[in-house]
Design an enzyme around this catalytic site. Structure first.
Site, PDB file in Angstrom:
ATOM      1  N   PHE A 157      41.376  28.926  41.460  1.00 27.18           N
ATOM      2  CA  PHE A 157      41.761  30.169  40.809  1.00 27.18           C
ATOM      3  C   PHE A 157      42.379  29.816  39.453  1.00 27.18           C
ATOM      4  O   PHE A 157      43.223  28.918  39.363  1.00 27.18           O
ATOM      5  CB  PHE A 157      42.752  30.946  41.673  1.00 27.18           C
ATOM      6  CG  PHE A 157      43.027  32.327  41.144  1.00 27.18           C
ATOM      7  CD1 PHE A 157      42.023  33.287  41.144  1.00 27.18           C
ATOM      8  CD2 PHE A 157      44.250  32.650  40.603  1.00 27.18           C
ATOM      9  CE1 PHE A 157      42.256  34.558  40.626  1.00 27.18           C
ATOM     10  CE2 PHE A 157      44.491  33.930  40.091  1.00 27.18           C
ATOM     11  CZ  PHE A 157      43.496  34.873  40.099  1.00 27.18           C
ATOM     12  N   ASP A 185      46.226  25.464  47.871  1.00 27.79           N
ATOM     13  CA  ASP A 185      46.443  26.893  47.685  1.00 27.79           C
ATOM     14  C   ASP A 185      45.671  27.627  48.784  1.00 27.79           C
ATOM     15  O   ASP A 185      44.440  27.488  48.892  1.00 27.79           O
ATOM     16  CB  ASP A 185      45.957  27.303  46.289  1.00 27.79           C
ATOM     17  CG  ASP A 185      46.158  28.797  46.009  1.00 27.79           C
ATOM     18  OD1 ASP A 185      46.296  29.580  46.962  1.00 27.79           O
ATOM     19  OD2 ASP A 185      46.131  29.163  44.822  1.00 27.79           O
ATOM     20  N   TYR A 240      49.827  39.231  49.891  1.00 26.51           N
ATOM     21  CA  TYR A 240      49.340  40.604  49.684  1.00 26.51           C
ATOM     22  C   TYR A 240      47.841  40.733  49.925  1.00 26.51           C
ATOM     23  O   TYR A 240      47.316  41.834  49.868  1.00 26.51           O
ATOM     24  CB  TYR A 240      49.708  41.121  48.284  1.00 26.51           C
ATOM     25  CG  TYR A 240      49.320  40.243  47.117  1.00 26.51           C
ATOM     26  CD1 TYR A 240      48.004  40.160  46.691  1.00 26.51           C
ATOM     27  CD2 TYR A 240      50.275  39.520  46.434  1.00 26.51           C
ATOM     28  CE1 TYR A 240      47.656  39.356  45.623  1.00 26.51           C
ATOM     29  CE2 TYR A 240      49.941  38.714  45.362  1.00 26.51           C
ATOM     30  CZ  TYR A 240      48.637  38.637  44.947  1.00 26.51           C
ATOM     31  OH  TYR A 240      48.292  37.837  43.905  1.00 26.51           O
ATOM     32  N   LYS A 241      47.160  39.637  50.188  1.00 27.31           N
ATOM     33  CA  LYS A 241      45.728  39.704  50.481  1.00 27.31           C
ATOM     34  C   LYS A 241      45.549  39.892  51.993  1.00 27.31           C
ATOM     35  O   LYS A 241      45.900  40.935  52.523  1.00 27.31           O
ATOM     36  CB  LYS A 241      45.045  38.437  49.971  1.00 27.31           C
ATOM     37  CG  LYS A 241      45.094  38.273  48.433  1.00 27.31           C
ATOM     38  CD  LYS A 241      44.401  36.984  48.012  1.00 27.31           C
ATOM     39  CE  LYS A 241      44.493  36.758  46.502  1.00 27.31           C
ATOM     40  NZ  LYS A 241      43.670  37.730  45.748  1.00 27.31           N
ATOM     41  N   ARG A 297      31.767  40.964  45.633  1.00 21.86           N
ATOM     42  CA  ARG A 297      32.524  40.250  46.650  1.00 21.86           C
ATOM     43  C   ARG A 297      32.986  41.204  47.744  1.00 21.86           C
ATOM     44  O   ARG A 297      33.513  42.276  47.465  1.00 21.86           O
ATOM     45  CB  ARG A 297      33.732  39.591  45.968  1.00 21.86           C
ATOM     46  CG  ARG A 297      34.555  38.708  46.831  1.00 21.86           C
ATOM     47  CD  ARG A 297      35.659  38.050  46.015  1.00 21.86           C
ATOM     48  NE  ARG A 297      36.780  38.947  45.768  1.00 21.86           N
ATOM     49  CZ  ARG A 297      38.004  38.549  45.415  1.00 21.86           C
ATOM     50  NH1 ARG A 297      38.246  37.257  45.204  1.00 21.86           N
ATOM     51  NH2 ARG A 297      38.973  39.401  45.223  1.00 21.86           N
TER      52      ARG A 297
END
Lengths: 397, 397
Positions: A113, A184, A209-210, A356
């Protein structure tokens, strides 16, 4: 076993929406409404400053950290919440390079990321002294683990393709070369079983939060392997990581264990929401989750491929090499995704051409996937992306 | 003028409590209950990922920043919210030392909040290259501003005594010596009029959960003077400070203006609460606030000194040299404060012997001070601190 119908019933989902974007922002646990209201009115409002003790606010970062720790295979007492993922990446990296003082290279891959890479660049700028970032293609990582590398920093699951690194094998290879690892878990925690302890990971970070459904802006977490924590001299040496924060000493002394990775005042209202999300996670067996996630993903791939030849699978076909998302390439992917969203199927788009879709068995079932495939097929077969109204890009995509 | 009876009516305060601890954690704005509930149920729950645009979450850090900017005298568009104060101190310091590349000393004073000093120590450890922290007594700061100093880092108002530095004079002296300034406004923002632009401050940081009443764990803020911002290369170079976060470039390019001081995903629920607090602040004239704060403080000092000869004023007697708090020294201060709290007067204690009372005209009036003085007098005249039940220390004091 996990009763996913029961977990689904614990979320508030907009009527008629199929939400395959829980890998970007998880939905609202129903209980969070009352829990956050309680934190606001009864804790903040009535306890005021005493809430730090009476409501347990001060202890939440480690208490919630341990509940996340179970999901990622961490030893008890070695995960703490706080800050954002980018800040936690910085902390982990800074501590990791310290452990290998005679080397100067941070190795990562181009599938990482971007913020992780940016934070590494920022740290390197502060460090000076010849530190450098080496970015290789994801498939070249294993060969790039050489004995001049100090730290290997990787995101386990690629945010675009869902391609998964072999954490155990790469960590073992890193250790054999004297390299410390920073993993990560942004697209791993809550997406699939993770075993940081079993893999021998040195540091791990992630967001809540995902897949974890902690709410917009929920705090991040950090894991430090027990064998390293006592040697970590935090770069972000904030007062709540101090051995005695309320002694107000002028000199920093790191706290015991993972507490030293705390920095400043934790976000109490966000932690309240996250707590409700973890109440649902406490009911979940991670192996059952993985099986359900693979079943949903395979159903979706099969359905889309059977109906939409224009969409090219961008994720590994082998489920064992994939996280809990499926991506397709399509040149008009942005507009096509907007057309899907207008029809109640929410996924997201990642430049330049990735559509996605995230699979989250806690609140998505096989009926949802059937409906999702029908919507994608409608959009693709009827060229709905051609409509100009789907082509104006929003600020946040 | 400001109608402080009207602002008081907008807070939820526990029945019968006199809360002189708004300098530690401000009370609950009534409107925050509905506002946070809306952010949870209607925004997170119903908008899900689209909340970043539709509910304006992504724009909140600068929108709320500007509303704080008015309170601290900042130019429009030069304040942004995020992270914790400790992290913001780190960002400001790292950017500040970059502006003076030929010097190696960070100057601060022993009255600074310890976390600021710890963060400087952490940054210095990363920087290496001879960087050093120089800590002098508060009264020696002016003389210590010499031409080997790179950065002067001070907290304007001392968290224990309330003693106030002369921001304008010290900033001018710093600039004359080629020194860049970082001001911590933790006990200034919302406590008194601040004029960062008029003082020529280079960087300023602060928190929003004290006088600003943003709630427990509310995010911090950072101000960078317009003349510096384009030269700041952020040390914490997170994706939301990137010029194009959603382009997902592999190279970091700082965003325009103050946006580059953003790091990661902002805490949406905390920002919702803070927004309600700022709705009240929007009604307040800072000069009127200062006048009211001084009147309350003087009333309290006079009342306590007339009744409690054992309490020794630890704050400047001259109101012009004091922030919006008053502290007294007393050897049994911890127990005495516990006795006050048990009688409905909430202040706090700072080791070793400081009893600290904050004055916040938004919700404290002269009747409250009359009652507060009576409680302190009762505790002191009747030696209530002697009771063993007040002597056991809580984890957070």
């Amino acid at each position: 076993m996990t009763d996913f119908a029961a977990t689904k019933a614990q979320f508030d989902l907009p009527e008629g929406m199929i939400y395959l974007d829980g890998n970007s922002l998880g939905p609202l646990p129903q209980a969070a409404k009352a829990r956050v209201a309680q934190a606001v009115a009864d804790e903040w409002g009535q306890m005021l400053i005493t809430g730090w003790n009476k409501a347990g606010w001060m202890a939440q970062p480690t208490a919630l950290g341990d509940r996340i720790g179970r999901l990622i295979g961490a030893e008890q007492g070695h995960v703490v919440l706080g800050d954002t993922l980018s800040v936690k990446v910085y902390q982990a990296l800074a501590a990791a390079v310290d452990l290998v003082p005679d080397r100067r290279v941070i190795l990562t891959d181009s599938g990482n990321f971007p913020s992780d890479i940016y934070m590494a660049e920022g740290l390197i700028k502060s460090l000076g002294r010849g530190y450098a970032l080496r970015v290789v293609a994801p498939e070249d990582v294993a060969d790039a683990i050489t004995d001049d590398v100090a730290v290997l920093m990787l995101t386990e699951v690629d945010y675009r393709s869902g391609r998964m690194h072999d954490m155990k094998a790469l960590t073992a290879k890193a250790h054999a070369a004297g390299v410390v690892t920073v993993w990560d878990l942004a697209h791993s925690a809550g997406a699939l079983p993770v075993d940081v302890a079993g893999c021998g990971a040195d540091f791990a970070v992630g967001c809540t939060y995902k897949y974890l459904n902690g709410g917009p802006g929920a705090p991040a977490f950090i894991y430090v392997a027990p064998r390293h924590i006592d040697r970590c001299q935090p770069a972000l040496s904030g007062w709540l990581g101090h051995a005695a924060p309320f002694a107000f000493d002028l000199d920093y002394r790191p706290g015991t264990g993972i507490e030293r990775m705390r920095v400043g005042t934790p976000p109490v209202l966000q932690m309240a929401a996250l707590g409700s999300a973890l109440d649902i996670w406490d009911q979940v067996d991670m192996q059952a989750l993985r099986a359900a996630s693979i079943a949903l993903s395979e159903q979706f791939i099969a359905g889309v491929e059977a109906t939409c030849p224009m969409l090219v699978l961008a994720s590994p076909r082998d489920a064992a090499l994939r996280g809990s998302q499926v991506s397709f390439r399509f040149e008009q992917g942005y507009a096509a995704m907007q057309a899907c969203i207008a029809r109640g199927l929410v996924g997201d788009f990642r430049a330049p051409d990735i559509m996605r879709f995230g699979f989250t068995p806690l609140f998505i079932d096989t009926d949802d996937i059937t409906r999702a495939v029908n919507i994608v097929a409608d959009v693709m077969q009827n060229r709905l992306w051609d409509d100009a109204k789907y082509q104006t890009r929003a600020a946040v995509t």
